[in-house]
Design a protein around this motif. Structure first.
Motif, short mmCIF file in Angstrom:
data_model
loop_
_atom_site.label_atom_id
_atom_site.label_comp_id
_atom_site.label_asym_id
_atom_site.label_seq_id
_atom_site.Cartn_x
_atom_site.Cartn_y
_atom_site.Cartn_z
N ILE A 1 -8.02 1.96 -4.36
CA ILE A 1 -6.97 2.00 -5.51
C ILE A 1 -7.39 1.14 -6.63
N TYR B 1 -7.88 -4.38 -2.73
CA TYR B 1 -7.31 -3.01 -3.07
C TYR B 1 -8.62 -2.05 -3.20
N LEU C 1 0.88 -1.16 0.14
CA LEU C 1 0.09 -0.02 -0.10
C LEU C 1 0.81 1.26 0.01
N CYS D 1 -0.43 3.92 -4.19
CA CYS D 1 -1.01 5.27 -4.47
C CYS D 1 -0.24 6.02 -5.58
N TYR D 2 0.91 5.78 -5.84
CA TYR D 2 1.92 6.44 -6.82
C TYR D 2 1.94 5.77 -8.01
#
Length: 461
Positions: A136, A131, A111, A115-116
């Motif tokens: 996500i 997820y 995690l 997010c990137y």
């Protein structure tokens, strides 16, 4: 240039190259997954490669870059050579392909980078759902068959020397199961290999078989037994595909996320307490064992190739990047309903369940009598009538509770046979509105009332 036509889109995806990044310090089976994914893209006509311990390059319209098992790649490779800030910038150009079960610390480590990323993918529908519940964008890159999974030499099932093979990490749940059933396994020629947790397994790990040794073992095994790592009913796709590819009769604990495979046609699926009876039945009925093994092998070879999963992933990824992505949690509606078990096995399992019911009733009666004996040690003038009434009420209560249990058990079996869920989840508004709830409270409705107050108080603390 390879062009993959996207459904409902006029513009093709102009991809030519696919690079999968992993680390040589990772578990051996992770690298095998990388080789499998690369083989799938290669079969589609792409230039595909698996690169170890290298940093992803600059993005390109004709290039797809995938980082396999992020928690291992970042911790054991990338962060050894770049700063966290640079690692975040690199991540924007790649798809993170995750492989961990949602209840593990490794899943949570992913995690940090998810997010990137350009996007996230997982090899299992259970992981995809987890997820997405955290907000996500995640896709399913389904695993499938390729010839690299299979031993070149495979014995006919009836000529195989190993009756039952189990390959997996050693967890308390598995330890308890195999110790309880040691007498059963001792009667057969079994290969039970438990791998310790806590370190990466490479070619030099003595507890771990090399790829060639493992495939040769499976090609000489009649049954591949699958018992879950934990209480999650996570279908272990990589292990199952190895069993199918090498012609084993796969017998698994009840799972979710196994579609498009059909339980009891392509593999055997029963509850954990029924695994031993199922193994015994198929060893004693070799024609049934061969039928299941052949059906599973033929289905994955012809209809579930790795290239199919890679192509579907590319279509989903392109649809995500050219339109609004549907963030609805993945469900398991694609799991087909189980086929019927052989009549003799189904009857045997039903009788065993009925026997367990009577054992539970006997246990309750023994506890009741034990309490009565303690009361007899300190008699009172009213004891005869009170004791008679108490015993009668207790006996009636036990019978009613066990009858209700038996009724629920039959209803569950009927629902499972129809492919329906055997439980219902009730979520309150706060849970539904939260993308990542941190506390879950489960209150049982039978036989644990003495613990509920302490459970509720612990939340306040």
């Amino acid at each position: 240039m390879r062009q993959v036509q996207v459904e409902d889109e006029s513009a093709p995806v102009h991809l030519r190259r696919v690079i999968v990044y992993a680390t040589a310090n990772a578990n051996l089976f992770i690298r095998e997954l990388g080789e499998l994914v690369v083989a799938g893209f290669t079969e589609l006509g792409f230039e595909a490669a698996l690169l170890l311990d290298q940093k992803p390059g600059l993005p390109g319209d004709d290039l797809l870059q995938i980082v396999l098992t992020p928690h291992e790649y970042y911790n054991l490779c990338l962060l050894e050579s770049v700063s966290p800030r640079e690692a975040r910038e690199v991540t924007r150009n790649v798809v993170l392909l995750c492989t961990e079960q949602p209840d593990t610390s490794w899943f949570r480590q992913n995690l940090r980078w998810a997010c990137y990323a350009r996007a996230v993918a997982d090899i299992n529908a259970v992981g995809v759902r987890a997820y997405r519940q955290l907000g996500i964008r995640t896709h399913h890159l389904e695993l499938g068959f390729h010839e690299i999974l299979a031993s070149r030499v495979q014995q006919p099932l009836l000529e195989r020397q190993v009756d039952i093979t189990f390959l997996g990490s050693l967890t308390p749940r598995r330890d308890l199961f195999f110790s309880r059933h040691a007498s059963f396994f001792s009667k057969y020629n079994c290969h039970l290999r438990f791998v310790p947790l806590g370190f990466a397994k490479t070619e030099s790990s003595r507890s771990y078989l090399s790829t060639g040794e493992r495939n040769a073992l499976l090609a000489n095994s009649r049954i591949l037994l699958n018992l879950h790592y934990s209480g999650q009913r996570y279908f272990e796709w990589h292990r199952m595909l190895l069993g199918f590819a090498n012609g084993c009769c796969v017998i698994s604990e009840t799972s979710v996320g196994f579609g498009p495979l059909i339980p009891n046609r392509h593999f055997v699926m029963v509850e954990k307490d029924e695994l031993i009876d199922a193994c015994r039945f198929y060893l004693e009925h070799p024609s049934e064992c061969s039928r299941i093994a052949g059906a599973g092998h033929d289905f994955v070879r012809d209809s579930l190739r790795q290239s199919h999963g890679c192509r579907k992933f590319l279509l989903d990824l392109t649809r995500d990047e050219t339109s609004n992505f549907d963030m609805q949690p993945a469900d398991f509606g694609d799991d087909p309903a189980p086929a019927d078990l052989p009549l003799a096995l189904a009857k045997s399992l039903k009788q065993a369940a009925r026997g367990d019911l009577w054992k539970a009733l006997g246990s309750d009666l023994r506890k009741m009598l034990s309490r009565s004996e303690m009361t007899m040690a300190h008699p009172s003038p009213e004891m005869p009538s009170i004791l008679t009434k108490s015993l009668s009420q207790a006996r009636s209560g036990v019978i009613e509770e066990r009858a209700a249990y038996h009724q629920r058990l039959q209803e569950q079996a009927s629902r499972r046979k129809r492919g329906e869920k055997v439980w219902t989840l009730h979520e309150n508004a706060a849970f539904s509105d939260s993308l990542a709830p941190q506390i879950s409270v489960i209150i049982t409705l039978y036989n644990y009332e003495q613990f509920i107050e302490g459970c509720a108080e612990s939340i306040g603390r």
